[in-house]
Design an enzyme around this catalytic site. Structure first.
Site, PDB file in Angstrom:
ATOM      1  N   LYS A  99      -1.383  -1.397  16.843  1.00 55.01           N
ATOM      2  CA  LYS A  99      -2.067  -0.631  17.880  1.00 55.01           C
ATOM      3  C   LYS A  99      -1.578   0.818  17.915  1.00 55.01           C
ATOM      4  CE  LYS A  99      -1.091   0.059  21.961  1.00 55.01           C
ATOM      5  NZ  LYS A  99      -0.576   0.190  23.260  1.00 55.01           N
ATOM      6  N   ASP A 157      -5.640  -2.699  23.051  1.00 54.51           N
ATOM      7  CA  ASP A 157      -4.468  -3.113  23.812  1.00 54.51           C
ATOM      8  C   ASP A 157      -4.880  -4.251  24.741  1.00 54.51           C
ATOM      9  OD1 ASP A 157      -5.905  -1.913  25.849  1.00 54.51           O
ATOM     10  OD2 ASP A 157      -4.424  -0.357  26.251  1.00 54.51           O
TER      11      ASP A 157
END
Length: 140
Positions: A42, A60
């Protein structure tokens, strides 16, 4: 910088790796970024998207939760949610679009203190099980 000693050591160590392995430059590809300590998929996606303009759709927990609520993914994991987002949305929109659910979620669809009446998107296209659970809890 007001960080804990461990964070400060981590930043120093990361900086040294950037100098030694990358000539002091932050890498502009996922693979090289993910090799850096404390940089996961991420974070690497955010860096290539926001710093280098390379199309990426960082997912996320907030985006994962919202896409599940909105019935746009099965909710199994963030890897699947990222695949679903990339399949659903045009590549040229990813860099801006991945931020929009985060901003929307903060105001209208938070994890805690969620009020469906203010959350127009979930109220309109939400997963039926999520809506049923919401109304069931509201009655309790």
């Amino acid at each position: 910088v007001g960080l804990s000693p461990m964070k400060s050591k981590g930043i120093h160590g990361l900086s040294q790796i950037l100098i030694d392995k990358h000539n002091g430059e932050v890498p502009n590809n996922l693979e090289a970024l993910e090799e850096l300590p404390a940089v996961g998929h991420k974070t690497a996606s955010v860096v290539i998207s926001q710093a280098f303009g390379v199309p990426a759709f960082p997912v996320d927990t907030h985006i994962h939760r919202l896409m599940y609520r909105w019935n746009l993914t099965n909710g199994k994991n963030v890897v699947q949610t990222e695949k679903d987002a990339k399949r659903l949305f045009p590549k040229e929109t990813w860099n801006d679009l991945h931020l929009q659910p985060i901003w929307y979620g903060r105001d209208y669809s938070p994890a805690r203190g969620w009020n469906l009446e203010k959350d127009v998107i979930t109220k309109t296209i939400g997963r039926q099980t999520v809506l049923k659970d919401y109304y069931k809890q509201k009655k309790s």
